[in-house]
Write a protein that holds these residues in place. Sequence first.
Motif, PDB file in Angstrom:
ATOM      1  N   UNK A  22     -17.825 -49.741  17.929  1.00  0.00           N
ATOM      2  CA  UNK A  22     -17.970 -48.397  17.827  1.00  0.00           C
ATOM      3  C   UNK A  22     -18.143 -47.725  16.378  1.00  0.00           C
ATOM      4  N   UNK A  23     -18.832 -46.697  15.860  1.00  0.00           N
ATOM      5  CA  UNK A  23     -19.260 -46.259  14.711  1.00  0.00           C
ATOM      6  C   UNK A  23     -18.566 -45.728  13.469  1.00  0.00           C
ATOM      7  N   UNK A  24     -17.396 -45.606  14.205  1.00  0.00           N
ATOM      8  CA  UNK A  24     -15.868 -44.989  13.334  1.00  0.00           C
ATOM      9  C   UNK A  24     -14.701 -45.989  13.103  1.00  0.00           C
ATOM     10  N   UNK A  25     -14.679 -46.751  12.097  1.00  0.00           N
ATOM     11  CA  UNK A  25     -13.421 -47.945  11.792  1.00  0.00           C
ATOM     12  C   UNK A  25     -12.554 -47.247  11.668  1.00  0.00           C
ATOM     13  N   UNK A  30     -14.863 -49.991   5.788  1.00  0.00           N
ATOM     14  CA  UNK A  30     -16.200 -49.643   5.653  1.00  0.00           C
ATOM     15  C   UNK A  30     -16.947 -51.195   6.790  1.00  0.00           C
ATOM     16  N   UNK A  31     -18.459 -50.603   7.266  1.00  0.00           N
ATOM     17  CA  UNK A  31     -19.305 -51.895   8.459  1.00  0.00           C
ATOM     18  C   UNK A  31     -20.497 -51.567   8.342  1.00  0.00           C
ATOM     19  N   UNK A  73     -26.355 -41.175   7.948  1.00  0.00           N
ATOM     20  CA  UNK A  73     -25.683 -41.630   9.077  1.00  0.00           C
ATOM     21  C   UNK A  73     -24.438 -40.768   9.201  1.00  0.00           C
ATOM     22  N   UNK A  74     -23.942 -40.015  10.293  1.00  0.00           N
ATOM     23  CA  UNK A  74     -23.226 -39.129  10.195  1.00  0.00           C
ATOM     24  C   UNK A  74     -21.957 -39.787  11.489  1.00  0.00           C
ATOM     25  N   UNK A  75     -21.011 -39.677  11.186  1.00  0.00           N
ATOM     26  CA  UNK A  75     -20.984 -40.165  12.959  1.00  0.00           C
ATOM     27  C   UNK A  75     -19.208 -39.865  13.066  1.00  0.00           C
ATOM     28  N   UNK A  76     -18.964 -38.905  14.611  1.00  0.00           N
ATOM     29  CA  UNK A  76     -17.599 -37.817  14.791  1.00  0.00           C
ATOM     30  C   UNK A  76     -16.731 -37.903  15.771  1.00  0.00           C
ATOM     31  N   UNK A  77     -15.937 -39.416  15.627  1.00  0.00           N
ATOM     32  CA  UNK A  77     -15.216 -39.299  17.103  1.00  0.00           C
ATOM     33  C   UNK A  77     -14.956 -37.938  17.497  1.00  0.00           C
TER      34      UNK A  77
END
Length: 211
Positions: A22-25, A30-31, A73-77
């Motif tokens: 998944x793109x949010x830790x 950090x990922x 890149x911005x990721x949002x759950x």
Amino acid sequence: MPSKFIAAGLALAALAAPASARPVSYAGGWTVMQENNGMYSSLHLHYSPTATDSIGLYTENNWDMDAVFTGLQYNRLVKRWNAPQSQGNLYLKLGAGAADPYGEDGQRAAGFAGLAADWETRRVFVSYDVRARDYGSDQSVSHAARIGLAPYVAGYGDLHTWAMVQVENHPEADNPVQVTPLLRLFTGPVLVEAGYTLEEDRFLLNWIYRF
């Protein structure tokens, strides 16, 4: 505490293993994520200031669109569904930066937007991802869906194994529908995926490291 609640807690802990794709830790994590397949090769380094957001650098060498993209890149759950034996997630992904088309001088403003959803138990995994790209000289929309099965149930911190099949749709490609059987392995902060795309006659290799 009743044993059924302990079991449910352990199951959810396994589902939320640190090396999830998944793109949010977790907040403060950090990922590093790298994807390599028959269409493109990408590298994404992001930081999660909260448990629902992450932002970082993203670069993609897209052979199908003949361009190299570099940007943020911005990721949002957007939503998470928790149940005693399963979990579902919906993510928004946005990117903005510049694209450098092959064989052309100068960069062009570029970006992408996508949605990703997944649902899993300790035995079954399904996901769907759609992404629209505008890399200045070319635009595309791609879709990818996966189904996976775990041959055994691993404990938290042990080696987890998933056998998966990915089906992609790239309408503008020479082979619009592509099927990739793959194997996913993860333990602790490390996840590795290896597969083979039948239509493209190419290998897939993805990896993730969280820290």
